[in-house]
Design a protein around this motif. Structure first.
Motif, PDB file in Angstrom:
ATOM      1  N   HIS A 197       0.784  -1.236   0.000  1.00  0.00           N
ATOM      2  CA  HIS A 197       0.000   0.000   0.000  1.00  0.00           C
ATOM      3  C   HIS A 197       0.819   1.292   0.000  1.00  0.00           C
ATOM      4  CE1 HIS A 197      -3.355  -2.625   0.923  1.00  0.00           C
ATOM      5  NE2 HIS A 197      -2.838  -2.964   2.096  1.00  0.00           N
ATOM      6  N   PHE A 198       1.948   1.295   0.706  1.00  0.00           N
ATOM      7  CA  PHE A 198       2.651   2.554   0.948  1.00  0.00           C
ATOM      8  C   PHE A 198       3.311   3.117  -0.312  1.00  0.00           C
ATOM      9  CE2 PHE A 198       2.576   0.453   5.104  1.00  0.00           C
ATOM     10  CZ  PHE A 198       2.108   1.472   5.915  1.00  0.00           C
ATOM     11  N   LYS A 199       3.353   4.446  -0.375  1.00  0.00           N
ATOM     12  CA  LYS A 199       4.039   5.109  -1.482  1.00  0.00           C
ATOM     13  C   LYS A 199       5.531   5.276  -1.183  1.00  0.00           C
ATOM     14  CE  LYS A 199       0.001   7.804  -2.948  1.00  0.00           C
ATOM     15  NZ  LYS A 199      -0.598   9.153  -3.038  1.00  0.00           N
ATOM     16  N   LYS A 200       5.850   5.284   0.116  1.00  0.00           N
ATOM     17  CA  LYS A 200       7.238   5.542   0.504  1.00  0.00           C
ATOM     18  C   LYS A 200       7.560   4.777   1.779  1.00  0.00           C
ATOM     19  CE  LYS A 200       8.547   9.880   0.101  1.00  0.00           C
ATOM     20  NZ  LYS A 200       8.712  11.324   0.437  1.00  0.00           N
ATOM     21  N   ARG A 201       8.844   4.366   1.910  1.00  0.00           N
ATOM     22  CA  ARG A 201       9.313   3.723   3.144  1.00  0.00           C
ATOM     23  C   ARG A 201      10.556   4.465   3.612  1.00  0.00           C
ATOM     24  NH1 ARG A 201       9.514  -2.043   2.141  1.00  0.00           N
ATOM     25  NH2 ARG A 201      11.345  -1.601   0.915  1.00  0.00           N
ATOM     26  N   ILE A 202      10.533   4.864   4.880  1.00  0.00           N
ATOM     27  CA  ILE A 202      11.657   5.618   5.458  1.00  0.00           C
ATOM     28  C   ILE A 202      12.265   4.798   6.593  1.00  0.00           C
ATOM     29  CG2 ILE A 202      12.275   7.664   6.805  1.00  0.00           C
ATOM     30  CD1 ILE A 202      10.160   9.201   5.225  1.00  0.00           C
ATOM     31  N   LYS A 203      13.564   4.596   6.524  1.00  0.00           N
ATOM     32  CA  LYS A 203      14.265   3.849   7.578  1.00  0.00           C
ATOM     33  C   LYS A 203      15.002   4.830   8.480  1.00  0.00           C
ATOM     34  CE  LYS A 203      17.438  -0.031   8.342  1.00  0.00           C
ATOM     35  NZ  LYS A 203      18.310  -1.034   7.702  1.00  0.00           N
ATOM     36  N   ILE A 204      14.713   4.721   9.780  1.00  0.00           N
ATOM     37  CA  ILE A 204      15.369   5.589  10.768  1.00  0.00           C
ATOM     38  C   ILE A 204      16.318   4.753  11.614  1.00  0.00           C
ATOM     39  CG2 ILE A 204      15.000   7.062  12.789  1.00  0.00           C
ATOM     40  CD1 ILE A 204      12.416   7.986  11.562  1.00  0.00           C
ATOM     41  N   VAL A 205      17.558   5.205  11.704  1.00  0.00           N
ATOM     42  CA  VAL A 205      18.582   4.538  12.505  1.00  0.00           C
ATOM     43  C   VAL A 205      19.297   5.606  13.326  1.00  0.00           C
ATOM     44  CG1 VAL A 205      20.689   3.153  12.470  1.00  0.00           C
ATOM     45  CG2 VAL A 205      18.887   2.703  10.788  1.00  0.00           C
ATOM     46  N   GLU A 206      19.327   5.393  14.652  1.00  0.00           N
ATOM     47  CA  GLU A 206      20.000   6.313  15.580  1.00  0.00           C
ATOM     48  C   GLU A 206      19.546   7.758  15.362  1.00  0.00           C
ATOM     49  OE1 GLU A 206      24.189   5.617  15.295  1.00  0.00           O
ATOM     50  OE2 GLU A 206      24.064   3.678  16.304  1.00  0.00           O
ATOM     51  N   GLY A 207      18.234   7.932  15.208  1.00  0.00           N
ATOM     52  CA  GLY A 207      17.665   9.273  15.140  1.00  0.00           C
ATOM     53  C   GLY A 207      17.785   9.981  13.814  1.00  0.00           C
ATOM     54  N   ARG A 208      18.353   9.308  12.810  1.00  0.00           N
ATOM     55  CA  ARG A 208      18.531   9.925  11.494  1.00  0.00           C
ATOM     56  C   ARG A 208      17.789   9.130  10.424  1.00  0.00           C
ATOM     57  NH1 ARG A 208      22.878  13.495  11.007  1.00  0.00           N
ATOM     58  NH2 ARG A 208      24.292  13.597  12.800  1.00  0.00           N
ATOM     59  N   ILE A 209      17.393   9.808   9.354  1.00  0.00           N
ATOM     60  CA  ILE A 209      16.849   9.102   8.204  1.00  0.00           C
ATOM     61  C   ILE A 209      18.019   8.487   7.446  1.00  0.00           C
ATOM     62  CG2 ILE A 209      15.645   9.321   5.993  1.00  0.00           C
ATOM     63  CD1 ILE A 209      13.961  11.531   7.208  1.00  0.00           C
ATOM     64  N   GLU A 210      18.096   7.154   7.482  1.00  0.00           N
ATOM     65  CA  GLU A 210      19.207   6.464   6.829  1.00  0.00           C
ATOM     66  C   GLU A 210      18.888   6.147   5.369  1.00  0.00           C
ATOM     67  OE1 GLU A 210      20.367   2.113   7.453  1.00  0.00           O
ATOM     68  OE2 GLU A 210      21.887   3.169   8.660  1.00  0.00           O
ATOM     69  N   GLN A 211      17.598   5.903   5.092  1.00  0.00           N
ATOM     70  CA  GLN A 211      17.228   5.472   3.738  1.00  0.00           C
ATOM     71  C   GLN A 211      15.794   5.844   3.440  1.00  0.00           C
ATOM     72  OE1 GLN A 211      18.247   1.359   3.133  1.00  0.00           O
ATOM     73  NE2 GLN A 211      16.966   1.144   1.328  1.00  0.00           N
ATOM     74  N   GLU A 212      15.522   6.277   2.208  1.00  0.00           N
ATOM     75  CA  GLU A 212      14.155   6.539   1.733  1.00  0.00           C
ATOM     76  C   GLU A 212      13.947   5.742   0.459  1.00  0.00           C
ATOM     77  OE1 GLU A 212      12.317  10.409   1.457  1.00  0.00           O
ATOM     78  OE2 GLU A 212      13.785  11.242   2.870  1.00  0.00           O
ATOM     79  N   ASP A 213      12.871   4.950   0.420  1.00  0.00           N
ATOM     80  CA  ASP A 213      12.550   4.161  -0.760  1.00  0.00           C
ATOM     81  C   ASP A 213      11.199   4.600  -1.324  1.00  0.00           C
ATOM     82  OD1 ASP A 213      14.833   2.448  -0.548  1.00  0.00           O
ATOM     83  OD2 ASP A 213      13.818   1.413   1.101  1.00  0.00           O
ATOM     84  N   ASP A 214      11.163   4.860  -2.603  1.00  0.00           N
ATOM     85  CA  ASP A 214       9.903   5.159  -3.300  1.00  0.00           C
ATOM     86  C   ASP A 214       9.264   3.841  -3.702  1.00  0.00           C
ATOM     87  OD1 ASP A 214       7.834   6.054  -4.848  1.00  0.00           O
ATOM     88  OD2 ASP A 214       9.015   7.510  -5.967  1.00  0.00           O
ATOM     89  N   LEU A 215       8.068   3.558  -3.192  1.00  0.00           N
ATOM     90  CA  LEU A 215       7.401   2.285  -3.441  1.00  0.00           C
ATOM     91  C   LEU A 215       6.257   2.400  -4.450  1.00  0.00           C
ATOM     92  CD1 LEU A 215       7.115   1.081   0.276  1.00  0.00           C
ATOM     93  CD2 LEU A 215       8.955   0.590  -1.343  1.00  0.00           C
TER      94      LEU A 215
END
Length: 216
Positions: A197-215
């Motif tokens: 369903h999601f348009k985007k996935r954001i991975k947070i590691v140690e308080g920072r955005i480590e990765q953004e994926d367009d789905l």
């Protein structure tokens, strides 16, 4: 619609959220993933104005949070936690609570629709919630939260206590709201769920955005 600009949150010299910038558009659906303790729930609390950034600014519809009353913000941005948070009274009293807060009439038709949609249509408004299972209580919490359509819906592991069938019912309900323009920000530890369903996935590691994926 909502924008975070260089937002940080520090506690006792520890960086919980570290310089996050993020834009969320109307109707956008974003899965938030990452290890436990990475700051995901703190990010939600910042967006819901339960805590304030140590640094940076958050804007809703171009207006900084400092210029918006907390009551107005929480009617526009709805936050659904992992744990059910019900009054130990009846289903009807729980579902009527959002209308009471707004001094408005209880929309019984919407309440019945939501009860049916979350798979609890066999209960009536007089059923006491202390007779329900944990998963049923969680579904009542979700129905109560959706009695009013917010501009943005924040979910923190909201379906983790539910089985696959009921989890998918809730997903369908929520993503239908996204089609109506509600922005969705959903913390999940399920790789399967974060891929649906999601348009985007954001991975947070140690308080920072480590990765953004367009789905999309």
């Amino acid at each position: 619609m909502l924008e975070l600009k260089n937002v940080s949150y520090h506690v006792d010299k520890r960086d919980i959220i570290n310089n996050i910038s993020l834009k969320i558009e109307q109707g956008e659906t974003i899965a938030i993933v990452g290890p436990s303790g990475s700051g995901k729930s703190t990010l939600m609390r910042l967006i819901n104005n339960l805590i304030s950034p140590t640094e940076g600014e958050i804007y809703l519809n171009g207006k900084p949070y400092e210029q918006i009353s907390p009551e107005t913000l929480r009617m526009k941005i709805s936050y659904l936690l992992q744990e059910s948070d019900l009054f130990d009274r009846t289903i009807g009293e729980n579902l009527a609570f959002p209308a009471e807060v707004r001094n408005e009439k209880f929309d019984r038709k919407r309440a019945k629709y939501l009860l049916k949609t979350v798979g609890l249509g066999h209960y009536n408004f007089n059923t006491r919630v202390d007779h329900l299972s944990g998963g049923e209580r969680q579904r009542i919490t979700i129905a109560r939260q959706l009695m009013y359509k917010p501009q943005m819906l924040l979910l923190d592991e909201a379906t983790s206590a539910l089985d696959k069938q009921n989890s998918e019912k809730i997903e369908k309900l929520i993503f239908n709201m996204a089609k109506e323009g509600v922005s969705i920000l959903w913390i999940t530890h399920s790789n399967e769920q974060s891929s649906r369903h999601f348009k985007k996935r954001i991975k947070i590691v140690e308080g920072r955005i480590e990765q953004e994926d367009d789905l999309s």
